[in-house]
Write an enzyme that holds these catalytic residues in place. Structure first.
Site, PDB file in Angstrom:
ATOM      1  N   SER A   1       2.169   5.898  -0.986  1.00 23.12           N
ATOM      2  CA  SER A   1       3.377   6.224  -1.742  1.00 23.12           C
ATOM      3  C   SER A   1       4.526   5.329  -1.281  1.00 23.12           C
ATOM      4  O   SER A   1       5.261   4.937  -2.158  1.00 23.12           O
ATOM      5  CB  SER A   1       3.582   7.942  -1.757  1.00 23.12           C
ATOM      6  OG  SER A   1       3.902   8.123  -0.208  1.00 23.12           O
TER       7      SER A   1
ATOM      8  N   ASP B   1      -1.870  -2.379   0.505  1.00 27.28           N
ATOM      9  CA  ASP B   1      -1.239  -1.390  -0.372  1.00 27.28           C
ATOM     10  C   ASP B   1      -0.211  -2.157  -1.634  1.00 27.28           C
ATOM     11  O   ASP B   1      -0.370  -1.683  -2.589  1.00 27.28           O
ATOM     12  CB  ASP B   1      -0.312  -0.520   0.454  1.00 27.28           C
ATOM     13  CG  ASP B   1      -1.066   0.388   1.376  1.00 27.28           C
ATOM     14  OD1 ASP B   1      -2.455   0.038   1.368  1.00 27.28           O
ATOM     15  OD2 ASP B   1      -0.607   0.977   2.304  1.00 27.28           O
TER      16      ASP B   1
HETATM   17  C1  GLA Z   1      -2.246   1.518   5.746  1.00 28.70           C
HETATM   18  C2  GLA Z   1      -1.540   0.257   5.792  1.00 28.70           C
HETATM   19  C3  GLA Z   1      -2.767  -0.880   4.994  1.00 28.70           C
HETATM   20  C4  GLA Z   1      -4.089  -0.703   5.883  1.00 28.70           C
HETATM   21  C5  GLA Z   1      -4.545   0.832   5.904  1.00 28.70           C
HETATM   22  C6  GLA Z   1      -5.661   0.892   6.696  1.00 28.70           C
HETATM   23  O1  GLA Z   1      -2.305   2.036   4.544  1.00 28.70           O
HETATM   24  O2  GLA Z   1      -0.609   0.128   4.917  1.00 28.70           O
HETATM   25  O3  GLA Z   1      -2.145  -1.935   5.041  1.00 28.70           O
HETATM   26  O4  GLA Z   1      -3.938  -1.337   7.243  1.00 28.70           O
HETATM   27  O5  GLA Z   1      -3.523   1.551   6.446  1.00 28.70           O
HETATM   28  O6  GLA Z   1      -6.791   0.323   5.744  1.00 28.70           O
END
Ligand code: GLA
Length: 431
Positions: free
Chosen positions: A130, A174
């Site tokens: 989010s 993300d």
């Molecule tokens: C979080 C981070 C991502 C990734 C995940 C684990 O969401 O923002 O960049 O490292 O954890 O896969």
């Protein structure tokens, strides 16, 4: 279309913009992105929407439809002073600071001030990214106010680096998922440099996201644990590069994961201490400090580092991503489910990012008929994702409700059925 209230609440008159950016569920490939290894997320049909209108000065005004997030304002600049950790304004500041610097670098003019109204519909602290959706939606809206367009993959890189402003050494999954995903498809993402390719999702596949009821705040309690894993991987990479006589910035740069996995016991100690690092890495103390321990980075355990099990997870997880991509192309949901189960075990046993609530949800989803289930996102709380055949969705939900949510009097939206949705969008609205 914008909820009219969001636009109507914007002060001033004249053109406005509306940006939306989705959350994501990572199907497989956990804690691989910052190691330069692939991930396989879908963007989900829950998003953050941001309406914005230009101001004539450098002030940024932020308001949120959720009264839990109080209004904020600040003045633009390349390095706006951060609000206290966890404050929602930091995500806007992170995006805007990065855009000010990037536009200057490209000679593309400045970033105007603006009024922003935010409506976040991605469940927070649930491992559904989010915060990245908020950052991406704010950044896109702000760029819309500047009247500048930048390539999506450049933005994904820029916003990934920008999010480190909140003090977490996060990777690029993300932001790339939020910007580049396509409806009905998963996205295989590779890093350094960023590359993506769509992977079709068979129509009979459904995805249930089930929250552990433990909040996983990337800029809060989970931050030190997350940074610890990033640092452990970077240290393990330095040790391996020395032992193998090669140069590697990330674990993903090391050639041939299979031979490394086969020889792991000889190549890496199970764990090490800060004092033992110069001898292990061949890097002198001062340089070690600069490269691996910047003062601003909070670590959960700054003197003890697990190396072998972390690398076993990361390299085996990367191989599972490639296998999962092939399983999706072959429409083999059973194979995908088996890989998700293995990923969860590896996340729990070798990477130490699961909790007993997440383990229990995985077990219940499987017992209810899911083809596979695993924690999704960083872990340390948050949610699991279960792969379910369409016809079994009700059965799995009933199992989760009866055994987990009802006894804990959880809200109904603690578990969701999510659909693979399109990435972010920007509309210009003349009003
Ligand atoms: C979080 C981070 C991502 C990734 C995940 C684990 O969401 O923002 O960049 O490292 O954890 O896969």
């Amino acid at each position: 279309m914008a909820p009219p209230a969001l636009l109507d609440a914007l002060p001033g008159h004249g053109p406005a913009v509306l940006a939306r950016a989705p959350g994501r569920v990572n199907l497989i490939g956990e804690h691989t992105d910052y190691n330069g290894l692939p991930v396989l997320p879908i963007a989900i049909d829950r998003d953050v929407r941001v309406a914005a209108r230009r101001r004539d000065d450098q002030r940024v005004d932020l308001a949120n439809v959720d009264p839990a997030f109080a209004p904020r304002h600040y003045l633009l600049g390349p390095q706006p002073a951060p609000s206290p950790p966890g404050d929602w304004a930091n995500y806007h500041k992170a995006a805007a600071g990065a855009l000010v610097a990037e536009l200057a670098r490209r000679g593309a003019g400045g970033l105007p001030g603006g009024s922003f109204r935010v409506d976040g519909r991605v469940p927070a602290a649930a491992g559904l990214a989010s915060s990245s959706a908020l950052l991406v939606a704010c950044g896109l809206a702000h760029l819309g106010l500047a009247g500048v367009e930048l390539p999506r993959s450049d933005l994904a890189d820029l916003f990934a680096r920008a999010e480190r402003y909140v003090g977490t050494l996060s990777g690029g999954m993300d932001q790339a998922a939020a910007l580049l995903a396509r409806a009905g498809e998963a996205l295989r993402i590779d890093f350094f440099p960023l590359r993506t390719r769509p992977v079709p999702i068979p129509a009979e596949a459904a995805f249930i996201v089930a929250h552990s009821l433990e909040r996983a705040e990337k800029s809060g309690a989970a931050r030190g644990h997350y940074n610890q894993r990033v640092t452990e991987c970077a240290l393990a990479c330095a040790v391996l590069a020395r032992r193998l006589g090669c140069a590697a910035a990330h674990l993903g740069d090391l050639a041939g994961p299979e031979p490394i996995l086969a020889d792991l016991d000889d190549l890496l100690p199970e764990e090490t201490t800060r004092a033992a690092l110069p001898a292990l890495t061949g890097i002198a103390g001062a340089e070690l400090g600069q490269r691996f321990f910047p003062a601003a980075t909070a670590l959960a355990c700054p003197d003890r580092f697990r190396l072998r099990a972390r690398v076993r997870h990361v390299l085996s997880e990367a191989a599972r991503v490639t296998a999962a991509e092939a399983a999706l192309h072959a429409r083999d949901l059973r194979a995908l489910g088996t890989l998700m189960d293995a990923s969860h075990r590896s996340c729990a046993d070798d990477y130490g990012v699961s909790t007993s609530a997440l383990d229990r949800l995985v077990e219940l989803a499987r017992a209810g008929g899911a083809l596979g289930a695993r924690l999704t996102g960083a872990g340390f709380g948050g949610a699991i994702v279960a792969l379910v055949e369409r016809g079994s969705v009700e059965r799995v939900l009933q199992m989760l409700d009866r055994e987990f949510y009802v006894p804990r009097a959880a809200p109904r939206d603690a578990r969701l059925v999510v659909r693979p949705a399109a990435g972010a969008s920007l509309e210009r609205l003349d009003r």
